[in-house]
Design an enzyme around this catalytic site. Structure first.
Site, short mmCIF file in Angstrom:
data_model
loop_
_atom_site.label_atom_id
_atom_site.label_comp_id
_atom_site.label_asym_id
_atom_site.label_seq_id
_atom_site.Cartn_x
_atom_site.Cartn_y
_atom_site.Cartn_z
N GLU A 220 0.83 -1.20 0.00
CA GLU A 220 0.00 0.00 0.00
C GLU A 220 0.87 1.26 0.00
OE1 GLU A 220 -3.90 -0.57 2.33
OE2 GLU A 220 -2.43 -1.74 3.46
N ARG A 222 5.23 2.70 -1.07
CA ARG A 222 6.16 2.83 -2.18
C ARG A 222 7.37 1.89 -2.02
NH1 ARG A 222 7.61 6.53 -6.05
NH2 ARG A 222 9.81 6.57 -6.58
N SER A 240 7.12 4.49 2.69
CA SER A 240 8.09 4.67 1.61
C SER A 240 9.41 4.00 1.99
CB SER A 240 8.33 6.16 1.35
OG SER A 240 9.26 6.34 0.30
N ALA A 263 1.90 2.32 8.33
CA ALA A 263 1.35 3.39 7.49
C ALA A 263 2.13 4.68 7.69
CB ALA A 263 -0.12 3.61 7.83
N SER A 279 3.80 3.03 12.69
CA SER A 279 3.23 4.01 11.78
C SER A 279 3.81 5.40 12.02
CB SER A 279 1.71 4.06 11.95
OG SER A 279 1.13 2.83 11.62
N LYS A 303 23.44 3.56 15.74
CA LYS A 303 22.85 4.02 14.48
C LYS A 303 22.06 2.88 13.86
CE LYS A 303 26.11 7.69 13.31
NZ LYS A 303 27.04 8.23 12.30
N ARG A 316 10.02 2.09 17.39
CA ARG A 316 8.94 2.98 17.75
C ARG A 316 9.51 4.33 18.16
NH1 ARG A 316 7.47 0.20 23.64
NH2 ARG A 316 9.11 1.30 24.83
N ARG A 317 8.67 5.35 18.23
CA ARG A 317 9.10 6.65 18.72
C ARG A 317 8.49 6.90 20.10
NH1 ARG A 317 11.57 10.73 16.41
NH2 ARG A 317 11.16 10.03 14.28
N ASN A 318 9.35 7.25 21.05
CA ASN A 318 8.88 7.57 22.38
C ASN A 318 7.96 8.78 22.31
OD1 ASN A 318 8.93 8.94 25.09
ND2 ASN A 318 10.14 7.13 25.61
#
Length: 343
Positions: A220, A222, A240, A263, A279, A303, A316-318
């Site tokens: 769904e 790129r 992407s 997503a 996401s 890294k 994930r992002r905190n």
């Protein structure tokens, strides 16, 4: 007489007599020495990699040569081609080298889309410069300098010349539709894409040339040039993957099996098996990643490129600090089998 690949097909020429595209319905990889020798006798092939234009009479002789070497598909095509007024071309690639002609380039793209080789499975160096922009229309390929005249001719004949796109690469499905796939918007899959059995490409999904999926996948987002997505992986809506033509350099960015790129997420380094990128999170090779243990405590900061290809990771992002974190992924992606029964 050994060869990497051979193909017989039809071509389109511009008004200067230059081949601007070529269609090969049944390309062959690693053909038998006997078949190569028989095709060479008819076409006048001598050595190396050559694209040779042939006549309708030679096409009839090629049909006999194919039939004698148990290639019924090409024999049937050659019989039909003998009655065609279209330019006909034989391509014999003795070795897998940088393509030197448009016909050679189109053969290599079709080897990938026919699943005879996977992305990076044949040398495509220089193909972007070898091919030039073409108007892909409802009347076939038209060289851009000729487009205006052809549009006028069509209008004066009471017709409309529809231009689907102006690009170096046509739609894959105008050349081959692989078995067991669904493609919601065919304009978003370029010739040279490798679409694995069971793959679904939704309306906003995109697959570039020399890239694609190896098996069952939901696309769904790129998939950029050079990117390979493993069996069972999901590319979420708006996601992407950075390719070698879009800033990825020489590193081949890939996704392993049973992984999820969420997503609107992004990826700039090779992701291993059973990994998840949440996401909205874009992780490039140089992104600083805070590694967490099972208790959620920081172990080290690395890294993202240092984690290339490693399995079972969740990125994930905190939500408080905004820092990218990585911990063990406890769940692997399971795609809905009913969505991928495409036959």
């Amino acid at each position: 007489m050994a060869a990497f690949s051979i193909a017989f097909g039809s071509a389109t020429k511009n008004r200067d007599g230059k081949i601007i595209e070529a269609f090969f319905p049944h390309p062959r990889l690693n053909p038998s020495d006997a078949l190569v020798a028989a095709i060479a006798d008819v076409s006048g092939y001598t050595e190396g990699n050559q694209a040779i234009e042939v006549t309708a009479e030679q096409s009839a002789a090629l049909a006999t040569a194919f039939a004698a070497n148990n290639d019924a598909q090409n024999a049937t095509f050659a019989e039909k081609a003998a009655n065609s007024s279209q330019p006909l071309v034989v391509v014999i690639l003795a070795t897998d080298e940088k393509p030197q002609s448009v016909a050679e380039g189109f053969l290599k793209l079709q080897l990938i889309s026919n699943r005879l080789v996977q992305p990076h499975g044949t040398v495509l160096d220089g193909i972007f410069g070898l091919l030039h922009n073409i108007a892909w229309t409802n009347q076939g390929a038209i060289d851009l300098p000729e487009l205006a005249d052809r549009q006028i001719e069509a209008r004066l004949a009471g017709e409309t010349l529809t231009v689907d796109c102006v690009d170096k690469f046509p739609k894959m499905v105008d050349y081959v539709v692989p078995t067991g796939v669904r493609i919601a918007d065919t304009s978003r899959v370029r010739l040279g894409a490798h679409v694995g059995e069971g793959t679904t490409v939704m309306h906003e999904g995109f697959i570039n040339f020399n890239a694609g999926t190896t098996g069952v996948s939901m696309v769904e987002g790129r998939i950029s040039a050079g990117v390979v997505v493993g069996n069972g992986s999901d590319i979420g809506g708006g996601a992407s993957i950075m390719g070698t033509l879009s800033g990825g350099g020489t590193v081949v960015v890939s996704i392993g099996e049973n992984s999820l790129l969420g997503a609107n997420a992004g990826l700039g380094f090779p992701l291993g098996d059973r990994c998840t990128v949440e996401s909205g999170l874009y992780v490039t090779a140089g992104s600083k990643v805070r590694m967490l243990d099972a208790s959620g405590q920081e172990v080290e900061i690395v890294k993202a490129r240092d984690l290339a290809g490693k399995p079972d990771l969740l990125f994930r992002r905190n939500s408080v600090t905004g820092q990218i974190e990585c911990l063990t992924n406890k769940t692997a992606v399971e795609l809905n089998s009913e969505l991928h029964s495409n036959n």
